[in-house]
Design a protein around this motif. Structure first.
Motif, PDB file in Angstrom:
ATOM      1  N   GLN A   6      13.029  38.131  57.426  1.00  0.00           N
ATOM      2  CA  GLN A   6      13.420  36.809  57.925  1.00  0.00           C
ATOM      3  C   GLN A   6      14.527  36.933  58.968  1.00  0.00           C
ATOM      4  O   GLN A   6      14.477  36.296  60.021  1.00  0.00           O
ATOM      5  CB  GLN A   6      13.885  35.930  56.765  1.00  0.00           C
ATOM      6  CG  GLN A   6      12.763  35.402  55.897  1.00  0.00           C
ATOM      7  CD  GLN A   6      13.281  34.497  54.785  1.00  0.00           C
ATOM      8  OE1 GLN A   6      14.457  34.138  54.753  1.00  0.00           O
ATOM      9  NE2 GLN A   6      12.396  34.115  53.877  1.00  0.00           N
ATOM     10  N   ASP A   9      13.049  38.492  62.166  1.00  0.00           N
ATOM     11  CA  ASP A   9      12.237  37.522  62.913  1.00  0.00           C
ATOM     12  C   ASP A   9      13.125  36.542  63.673  1.00  0.00           C
ATOM     13  O   ASP A   9      12.851  36.185  64.824  1.00  0.00           O
ATOM     14  CB  ASP A   9      11.315  36.744  61.961  1.00  0.00           C
ATOM     15  CG  ASP A   9      10.143  37.575  61.466  1.00  0.00           C
ATOM     16  OD1 ASP A   9       9.867  38.633  62.077  1.00  0.00           O
ATOM     17  OD2 ASP A   9       9.509  37.175  60.477  1.00  0.00           O
ATOM     18  N   TYR A  84      15.375  30.149  61.106  1.00  0.00           N
ATOM     19  CA  TYR A  84      14.252  30.577  61.963  1.00  0.00           C
ATOM     20  C   TYR A  84      13.621  29.411  62.704  1.00  0.00           C
ATOM     21  O   TYR A  84      13.306  29.509  63.894  1.00  0.00           O
ATOM     22  CB  TYR A  84      13.182  31.306  61.127  1.00  0.00           C
ATOM     23  CG  TYR A  84      11.960  31.682  61.939  1.00  0.00           C
ATOM     24  CD1 TYR A  84      11.978  32.810  62.749  1.00  0.00           C
ATOM     25  CD2 TYR A  84      10.808  30.888  61.923  1.00  0.00           C
ATOM     26  CE1 TYR A  84      10.876  33.152  63.517  1.00  0.00           C
ATOM     27  CE2 TYR A  84       9.709  31.208  62.688  1.00  0.00           C
ATOM     28  CZ  TYR A  84       9.744  32.343  63.488  1.00  0.00           C
ATOM     29  OH  TYR A  84       8.656  32.665  64.258  1.00  0.00           O
ATOM     30  N   THR A 223       7.005  36.555  65.667  1.00  0.00           N
ATOM     31  CA  THR A 223       7.527  37.308  64.520  1.00  0.00           C
ATOM     32  C   THR A 223       7.429  38.787  64.836  1.00  0.00           C
ATOM     33  O   THR A 223       6.525  39.220  65.556  1.00  0.00           O
ATOM     34  CB  THR A 223       6.767  37.008  63.209  1.00  0.00           C
ATOM     35  OG1 THR A 223       5.365  37.228  63.421  1.00  0.00           O
ATOM     36  CG2 THR A 223       6.988  35.574  62.757  1.00  0.00           C
TER      37      THR A 223
END
Length: 400
Positions: A6, A9, A84, A223
């Motif tokens: 996470q 990304d 994100y 990603t």
């Protein structure tokens, strides 16, 4: 491991957003170097102001139109997954804000400042996100319909059509509604040439755009597990192909040479994740040729005063890129497959039609209500003094 992914990304797409944000400096310097000296300040102010208006419009309206989500929730929820979704918005905003930056170059030197900011808000808040949602979020079932008709979805990995063709074809009605700059085309058939005011700044703008484009294309994976070196090398090959074609056909003209890599990069966006590098080289070379030939025809034969050539560069090369993804993305021409020329043609032409309609409605309405163009006196004086009250290099300092 999930927390690490996470965070990775989020950093990955944040870096992409920063690289595409830097491209807006490229837009600014490309326009600054192309327009006459009396309009250089206006070029710089327009790009920054348009980006700021775009951010507000896309945050409040546009992102929700395209993706059906909004940010009217608590900060705790927005910070989930390392924030994100927020940096994804930032990344996609930089794409959306490229639309008014593209248009800015076409309408330079004679457009009023206020009406263009209004147009930016409407385009980034509504016109662009509707097609963005169709292409990248399967809105309104259009992708499903294209799939039924042509056997595949419309594929536009990084925005040849969604961003560039839409921006270029939105600009065309604005350019036509504004009309040519004063004394550009004379009644006796003669033309007044307005050469670039600063080749080094033009070149700097092109280089900033070119470097930032690798964030534009590669980080469109969104990603880190989907990142592909193929996208990077295809972008490189298309850039080189566009440069060499523009160098040859443009007869060493520095304006053509520095727009050549941009033409190639515009065209490769759609299929950069599918093509073989040799295919990308061909796609870029064709785009470079399209720009040189169509810029010359539009300016000299059709008398379309598109100052930076944004319609041939983004509109036509973007359209070519959408179609080229269906050709050079196919396994028959060395690509990975999963695309069809029919689907690419339908999606690309839908984007063009939507952009032309949006441009006519937005700029036609503004022309009717507010007017789009500077007065003849303001245009003669230059947008720098008429709008901003200062030139790019004031000739004397005040003595106190």
């Amino acid at each position: 491991m999930e927390a690490l992914k996470q965070g990775s990304d989020t950093l990955f797409i944040l870096l992409g957003g920063i690289m595409v944000l830097a491209m807006h400096a490229g837009f600014a310097f490309l326009e600054l170097g192309t327009v006459r000296k009396k309009n250089q300040v206006n070029a710089l102010v327009k790009i920054l102001s348009d980006f700021s208006v775009s951010t507000v419009a896309y945050f409040l309206v546009g992102y929700a139109v395209a993706y059906g989500t909004n940010f009217f929730v608590g900060a705790e929820q927005l910070a989930a997954r390392n924030g994100y979704e927020l940096v994804k918005f930032f990344f996609l905003l930089t794409f959306a804000a490229a639309i008014p930056a593209i248009i800015s170059g076409g309408i330079a030197e004679r457009a009023r400042f206020g009406p263009q900011l209004i147009a930016t808000a409407v385009i980034v808040g509504l016109v662009y996100p509707l097609f963005e949602g169709v292409s990248w979020n399967r809105a309104f079932g259009v992708q499903d319909w294209i799939h039924r008709v042509a056997g595949h979805d419309f594929h536009d990995f990084a925005g040849s059509v969604v961003v560039h063709a839409v921006g270029g074809w939105l600009a065309l009605p604005a350019v036509l509604l504004l009309g040519a700059r004063s004394n550009r085309y004379r009644k006796d058939g003669a033309m007044s040439a307005h050469p670039p005011s600063n080749i080094p700044f033009l070149a700097l703008g092109a280089w900033i755009l070119t470097v930032g484009w690798f964030g534009f294309n590669v980080m469109s994976a969104q990603t880190i597990d989907k990142v592909s070196g193929l996208v990077a090398v295809n972008s490189l090959m298309a850039m080189v192909g566009g440069t060499l074609a523009a160098l040859a056909l443009g007869r060493n003209d520095p304006g053509f040479v520095h727009n050549g890599p941009l033409a190639g990069l515009v065209a490769v966006c759609a299929g950069s994740d599918l093509m073989h590098p040799l295919g990308a080289l061909v796609v870029g070379a064709v785009a470079g040729a399209i720009f040189v030939v169509m810029f010359t025809i539009a300016q000299n034969r059709w008398k379309i005063d598109d100052v930076l050539g944004v319609w041939p560069l983004h509109g036509l090369c973007g359209l070519w890129g959408g179609l080229a993804a269906g050709l050079f993305g196919s396994k028959a021409l060395g690509g990975l497959g999963g695309v069809s020329f029919g689907a690419q043609a339908i999606g690309s032409l839908l984007g063009v039609a939507w952009a032309v309609l949006g441009g006519v409605v937005v700029y036609g309405t503004l022309k009717l209500i507010l007017g789009l163009r500077l007065s003849q006196e303001e245009e003669y004086e230059g947008a720098d003094l008429a709008i901003h009250r200062i030139g790019s290099t004031p000739e004397r300092e005040a003595n106190w």
